[in-house]
Design a protein around this motif. Structure first.
Motif, PDB file in Angstrom:
ATOM      1  N   THR A  37       0.837  -1.202   0.000  1.00 14.45           N
ATOM      2  CA  THR A  37       0.000   0.000   0.000  1.00 14.45           C
ATOM      3  C   THR A  37       0.872   1.251   0.000  1.00 14.45           C
ATOM      4  O   THR A  37       1.997   1.242   0.491  1.00 14.45           O
ATOM      5  N   LEU A  38       0.305   2.317  -0.547  1.00 10.71           N
ATOM      6  CA  LEU A  38       0.953   3.623  -0.520  1.00 10.71           C
ATOM      7  C   LEU A  38      -0.081   4.644  -0.053  1.00 10.71           C
ATOM      8  O   LEU A  38      -1.220   4.653  -0.531  1.00 10.71           O
ATOM      9  N   THR A  39       0.313   5.490   0.878  1.00  9.49           N
ATOM     10  CA  THR A  39      -0.560   6.557   1.365  1.00  9.49           C
ATOM     11  C   THR A  39      -0.105   7.877   0.775  1.00  9.49           C
ATOM     12  O   THR A  39       1.069   8.242   0.885  1.00  9.49           O
ATOM     13  N   ARG A  40      -1.039   8.597   0.135  1.00 14.00           N
ATOM     14  CA  ARG A  40      -0.741   9.902  -0.456  1.00 14.00           C
ATOM     15  C   ARG A  40      -1.568  10.959   0.256  1.00 14.00           C
ATOM     16  O   ARG A  40      -2.772  10.794   0.441  1.00 14.00           O
ATOM     17  N   SER A  41      -0.906  12.041   0.648  1.00 16.47           N
ATOM     18  CA  SER A  41      -1.605  13.065   1.449  1.00 16.47           C
ATOM     19  C   SER A  41      -1.212  14.473   1.025  1.00 16.47           C
ATOM     20  O   SER A  41      -1.055  15.356   1.849  1.00 16.47           O
ATOM     21  N   ASP A  42      -1.057  14.679  -0.286  1.00 16.51           N
ATOM     22  CA  ASP A  42      -0.567  15.965  -0.775  1.00 16.51           C
ATOM     23  C   ASP A  42      -1.667  16.946  -1.133  1.00 16.51           C
ATOM     24  O   ASP A  42      -1.407  18.148  -1.236  1.00 16.51           O
ATOM     25  N   ARG A  43      -2.905  16.457  -1.333  1.00 16.04           N
ATOM     26  CA  ARG A  43      -3.996  17.368  -1.715  1.00 16.04           C
ATOM     27  C   ARG A  43      -5.323  16.742  -1.306  1.00 16.04           C
ATOM     28  O   ARG A  43      -5.425  15.521  -1.180  1.00 16.04           O
ATOM     29  N   PRO A  44      -6.372  17.551  -1.107  1.00 15.55           N
ATOM     30  CA  PRO A  44      -7.679  16.993  -0.714  1.00 15.55           C
ATOM     31  C   PRO A  44      -8.252  16.137  -1.835  1.00 15.55           C
ATOM     32  O   PRO A  44      -8.449  16.608  -2.954  1.00 15.55           O
ATOM     33  N   MET A  45      -8.530  14.865  -1.523  1.00 16.35           N
ATOM     34  CA  MET A  45      -9.032  13.935  -2.526  1.00 16.35           C
ATOM     35  C   MET A  45     -10.385  13.341  -2.155  1.00 16.35           C
ATOM     36  O   MET A  45     -10.979  12.637  -2.962  1.00 16.35           O
ATOM     37  N   PHE A  46     -10.888  13.585  -0.943  1.00 18.88           N
ATOM     38  CA  PHE A  46     -12.181  13.025  -0.555  1.00 18.88           C
ATOM     39  C   PHE A  46     -12.945  13.984   0.334  1.00 18.88           C
ATOM     40  O   PHE A  46     -12.377  14.884   0.960  1.00 18.88           O
ATOM     41  N   VAL A  47     -14.247  13.774   0.354  1.00 15.62           N
ATOM     42  CA  VAL A  47     -15.149  14.378   1.340  1.00 15.62           C
ATOM     43  C   VAL A  47     -15.860  13.242   2.040  1.00 15.62           C
ATOM     44  O   VAL A  47     -16.362  12.316   1.381  1.00 15.62           O
ATOM     45  N   ARG A  48     -15.895  13.304   3.360  1.00 14.42           N
ATOM     46  CA  ARG A  48     -16.665  12.321   4.111  1.00 14.42           C
ATOM     47  C   ARG A  48     -17.780  13.053   4.849  1.00 14.42           C
ATOM     48  O   ARG A  48     -17.543  14.032   5.556  1.00 14.42           O
TER      49      ARG A  48
END
Length: 317
Positions: free
Chosen positions: A257-268
């Motif tokens: 797995t790879l976690t990417r956290s550079d830009r907003p990609m979801f709304v919950r």
């Protein structure tokens, strides 16, 4: 009169057509040059992107049912008119806008619901999805939750694809407008890791928690690993396991797995009808209103004012 023999005539003719070179003139070698062909370009894999949304599907398992044990009790809970009206607001104003304007429109979205979903919600769902040509609305009777989800995902796959990229998205969540494009970009960059096991996951962990606080909708920009929204699973076509067979919070135990956290990609979405328990943000963590509106519009095409107006009417009813 001068007579030139045939031999002399041939020699003279040959001289007449022989190129004459002078100092400084460009001369060409009689030795043929070896032409080097350009290196072959790597082939671009055919990536079949398929998403699944379960809109109040009445299955066996898959949702917390808050004490409901029989099929009829679960039906009464899922199909409660107030609950469905709330979910429809989030589906229309949060879930759909970004999917309708994806920068890469090459994807399929399966929306799974029960074959006995009552009207007017059945008709509303059909009407809303008419604006999304990538959507397939699938009605199924009650059945084992994971088995039914696997069946509809396989049915939506594209024959001949090199890779299947699957994602799941709840009807009150959203992905960014460049999510599908990023699915393909990430695979090209990380294909060597996928090749090791035939499975790979990318988790986009930066997004917005959108909270229906009744008075106003508030939001927090946060990073949270291994929520299901904006997580992509890359699988080999024909893999016996499908997206719902991997618990999203444990997927890192089952594949690279790879976690990417550079830009907003979801709304919950956080509200009164959530199936999962969500910790609401503290007031100090909330995004300023102007920044929240800007992010929701630019990244997800969500109109915060329209969402608040629809929810206010719902709460007042």
């Amino acid at each position: 009169m001068r007579v030139i023999s045939s031999t002399a005539s041939k020699a003279a003719a040959s001289d007449a057509f022989r190129p004459r070179f002078h100092p400084g003139a460009v001369q060409f070698s009689a030795v043929p040059r070896k032409v080097t062909a350009p290196p072959p370009q790597p082939s671009v894999p055919l990536i079949d992107v398929v998403g699944l949304c379960r809109f109040s599907y009445l299955g066996e398992g898959g949702f917390r049912t808050h004490g409901a044990t029989t099929l009829q009790e679960r039906r009464n809970l899922l199909y409660d008119p107030r609950r469905l009206a709330s979910r429809m607001i989030w589906f229309e104003h949060v879930f759909l806008p970004a999917l309708c304007v994806q920068t890469d429109p090459d994807f399929t979205l399966v929306v799974l619901t029960g074959d006995d979903l009552p009207d007017p919600f059945r008709s509303q769902l059909q009407s809303l999805l008419a604006h999304l040509p990538q959507a397939r609305l699938v009605f199924r009777p009650p059945g084992p939750h994971r088995d039914v989800c696997a069946e509809v995902l396989r049915g939506a796959s594209t024959p001949g694809a090199d890779v299947t990229a699957q994602f799941r998205l709840d009807d009150d969540d959203a992905v960014a407008i460049d999510y599908v494009a990023r699915i393909r970009q990430d695979f090209v960059a990380l294909s060597a890791l996928y090749a090791e096991s035939g499975r790979f996951a990318v988790d986009c962990s930066m997004g917005i928690l959108l909270d229906d606080a009744r008075v106003a909708v508030t939001g927090q920009v946060l990073r949270h690993a291994f929520w299901s929204c904006a997580m992509t699973l890359y699988l080999e076509p024909g893999d016996l396991m499908q997206a719902l067979d991997f618990p999203h919070h444990k997927v890192w135990q089952q594949m690279p797995t790879l976690t990417r956290s550079d830009r907003p990609m979801f709304v919950r979405g956080a509200h009164q009808t959530n199936d999962s328990r969500i910790t609401r943000p503290e007031p100090a963590a909330l995004a300023p209103r102007a920044r929240l509106e800007r992010l929701l519009q630019s990244r997800f095409r969500i109109d915060l004012t329209r969402l608040e107006t629809a929810l206010a009417a719902f709460h007042a009813a």
